[in-house]
Scaffold this active site. Structure first.
Site, PDB file in Angstrom:
ATOM      1  N   LEU A 166      -7.421   2.170   1.752  1.00 31.59           N
ATOM      2  CA  LEU A 166      -6.195   2.010   0.959  1.00 31.59           C
ATOM      3  C   LEU A 166      -6.151   2.906  -0.272  1.00 31.59           C
ATOM      4  CD1 LEU A 166      -5.385  -1.789   1.173  1.00 31.59           C
ATOM      5  CD2 LEU A 166      -3.938   0.122   1.869  1.00 31.59           C
ATOM      6  N   ASN A 167      -7.317   3.423  -0.696  1.00 30.93           N
ATOM      7  CA  ASN A 167      -7.308   4.360  -1.828  1.00 30.93           C
ATOM      8  C   ASN A 167      -6.605   5.667  -1.458  1.00 30.93           C
ATOM      9  OD1 ASN A 167      -8.810   2.817  -3.804  1.00 30.93           O
ATOM     10  ND2 ASN A 167     -10.603   3.131  -2.486  1.00 30.93           N
ATOM     11  N   ASP A 185       5.890   1.484   1.043  1.00 31.69           N
ATOM     12  CA  ASP A 185       5.289   1.130   2.331  1.00 31.69           C
ATOM     13  C   ASP A 185       6.204   1.596   3.458  1.00 31.69           C
ATOM     14  OD1 ASP A 185       3.212  -0.058   1.046  1.00 31.69           O
ATOM     15  OD2 ASP A 185       3.675  -2.123   1.651  1.00 31.69           O
ATOM     16  N   ASP A 186       5.622   1.799   4.644  1.00 31.59           N
ATOM     17  CA  ASP A 186       6.434   2.324   5.752  1.00 31.59           C
ATOM     18  C   ASP A 186       7.486   1.338   6.254  1.00 31.59           C
ATOM     19  OD1 ASP A 186       4.706   0.534   6.893  1.00 31.59           O
ATOM     20  OD2 ASP A 186       3.798   1.921   8.312  1.00 31.59           O
ATOM     21  N   ARG A 215       5.529  -8.846 -10.124  1.00 30.73           N
ATOM     22  CA  ARG A 215       4.506  -9.889 -10.010  1.00 30.73           C
ATOM     23  C   ARG A 215       4.019 -10.214 -11.417  1.00 30.73           C
ATOM     24  NH1 ARG A 215       6.567 -10.366  -5.868  1.00 30.73           N
ATOM     25  NH2 ARG A 215       5.736 -10.104  -3.762  1.00 30.73           N
ATOM     26  N   ARG A 277      -9.926  -4.078   1.600  1.00 31.00           N
ATOM     27  CA  ARG A 277      -8.657  -3.629   2.212  1.00 31.00           C
ATOM     28  C   ARG A 277      -7.464  -4.305   1.552  1.00 31.00           C
ATOM     29  NH1 ARG A 277      -8.797  -1.677   7.498  1.00 31.00           N
ATOM     30  NH2 ARG A 277     -10.893  -1.186   8.202  1.00 31.00           N
ATOM     31  N   ASN A 278      -7.486  -4.358   0.259  1.00 29.76           N
ATOM     32  CA  ASN A 278      -6.432  -5.061  -0.458  1.00 29.76           C
ATOM     33  C   ASN A 278      -6.460  -4.611  -1.919  1.00 29.76           C
ATOM     34  OD1 ASN A 278      -4.520  -6.999  -1.283  1.00 29.76           O
ATOM     35  ND2 ASN A 278      -5.432  -8.591  -0.010  1.00 29.76           N
ATOM     36  N   ASP A 281      -2.670  -1.987  -5.124  1.00 26.53           N
ATOM     37  CA  ASP A 281      -1.474  -2.053  -5.971  1.00 26.53           C
ATOM     38  C   ASP A 281      -1.772  -2.719  -7.319  1.00 26.53           C
ATOM     39  OD1 ASP A 281      -1.964  -4.416  -4.636  1.00 26.53           O
ATOM     40  OD2 ASP A 281       0.080  -4.688  -3.902  1.00 26.53           O
TER      41      ASP A 281
END
Ligand SMILES: *[C@@H]1O[C@H](CO)[C@@H](O)[C@H](O)[C@H]1NC(C)=O
Length: 353
Positions: A166-167, A185-186, A215, A277-278, A281
């Site tokens: 994800l980086n 995002d796609d 958020r 994997r998170n 953001d």
């Protein structure tokens, strides 16, 4: 009720009495026509003279407004015209699409962003062992040519990464022509008008993150000098009207943050993001907040998620987000996020002040 019936009878009689469907229709129309004076009278009974006048005035003003907004284009003044604020002469933005094994969605989002006036280039962050097929590249190139509204056709580029990490989505990009990056995002579609408006907001604060998905964080508890924060999702923001992050799934930021993220951010955060994997953001939000000492800007606008609904509803997800937030904050040594209640709206569509 009696008024209605009398009128109907009268109009039937007036037409000679013998039945025909056309006459029946005409008579019905008469009935509906007669309803408004009745309504008129009832309303007057209900609210009394002065108030009644006020309500009438309100309706008149509303009608006048609606009429004028219909007429104004003919008078040479059109408030809906895509204004000069987003013209390419003032610089556009690079759309940075993060995708992973969802070519159908990618095709849709590339086609959409190619059609937006402010799009200078489209970069697809590709994180698979196999590079995109020739067929897919060719399809997308043609799509960009076809959809683009401007003389300058946006450049389409793939940024290839073999590793799924994800980086990757925040790697610096060579030869960028714009300072503004729109990270998306796609499976997220932001209508062009909304996107161009958000870009003008970003132009007034180019070091700030400007986006559509707010958020928040709040202080949860303080035990033995250890501070614990909670991450608040959509409902929390809705309830409190406060936020301190905008997610990079749909946000503008300055290109310099790609450098900072990749080269200056502590590598323990990179490791964390690739292992879990998170939270890339959240890491980006903390990075920008630490650099500016200011909150991000949330822009009002409807966005569309075209993929299947994401992971964000699961309990497990919220635990993970809480953990990321607290682990990252402890790496910073202090909470860099700043909260705000401000929301940017397009004044052209907010006539009711
Ligand atoms: C936060 O910002 C300060 C001041 O600009 C900087 O010295 C520091 O390295 C930043 N911290 C992190 C973890 O990036």
């Amino acid at each position: 009720m009696s008024t209605l019936i009398t009128i109907r009878e009268a109009s039937l009689n007036g037409n000679g009495g013998d039945y025909s469907p056309a006459k029946e229709k005409a008579a019905n129309r008469g009935v509906y026509g007669a309803r408004s004076p009745l309504l008129h009278r009832r309303l007057r009974l209900l609210v009394g003279g002065a108030k009644y006048k006020l309500i009438l005035l309100f309706f008149l003003v509303t009608a006048a407004y609606l009429l004028s907004s219909k007429i104004s284009p003919f008078m040479g003044w059109n408030p809906h015209y895509p204004s000069s604020v987003s013209s390419p002469s003032r610089g556009g933005y690079t759309v940075l699409i993060n995708t992973w094994k969802r070519n159908t969605l990618l095709k849709q989002s590339v086609a959409h962003y190619a059609s937006c006036q402010g799009t200078d280039a489209i970069h697809v962050v590709w994180s698979e062992v196999d590079p995109p097929s020739y067929k897919l590249r060719d399809y997308l190139k043609k799509m960009v040519q076809k959809k683009s509204q401007t003389a300058h056709k946006p450049n389409l580029r793939f940024d290839l990464n073999e590793e799924d990490n994800l980086n990757n989505r925040f790697k610096p990009i060579q030869d960028l022509r714009t300072d503004a990056i729109f990270s998306v995002d796609d499976d997220v579609i932001v209508p062009c008008r909304t996107l161009d408006f958000a870009f003008t907001v970003w132009q007034t604060a180019p070091l700030t993150m400007v986006g559509f998905v707010p958020r928040m964080h709040w202080l949860d508890e303080e035990k033995n000098d250890v501070v614990h924060y909670r991450y608040g999702g959509w409902w929390s923001v809705w309830w409190m009207g406060t936020y301190s992050m905008v997610l990079s799934k749909a946000a503008f930021f300055h290109k310099k943050y790609l450098e900072l993220y990749t080269k200056k951010m502590p590598s323990s955060i990179h490791d964390y993001v690739s292992r879990e994997r998170n939270c890339e953001d959240i890491a980006m939000s903390l990075l920008v907040a630490n650099a500016t000492g200011a909150p991000p800007i949330w822009v009002k606008g409807k966005i569309y998620e075209i993929g299947s609904s994401g992971i964000s509803s699961l309990k497990d997800h919220s635990d993970k987000r809480n953990k990321c937030l607290n682990d990252f904050v402890s790496l910073y040594g202090a909470m860099p996020l700043a909260s705000t209640n401000a929301k940017a709206v397009d004044a052209r569509y907010e006539w009711f002040w």
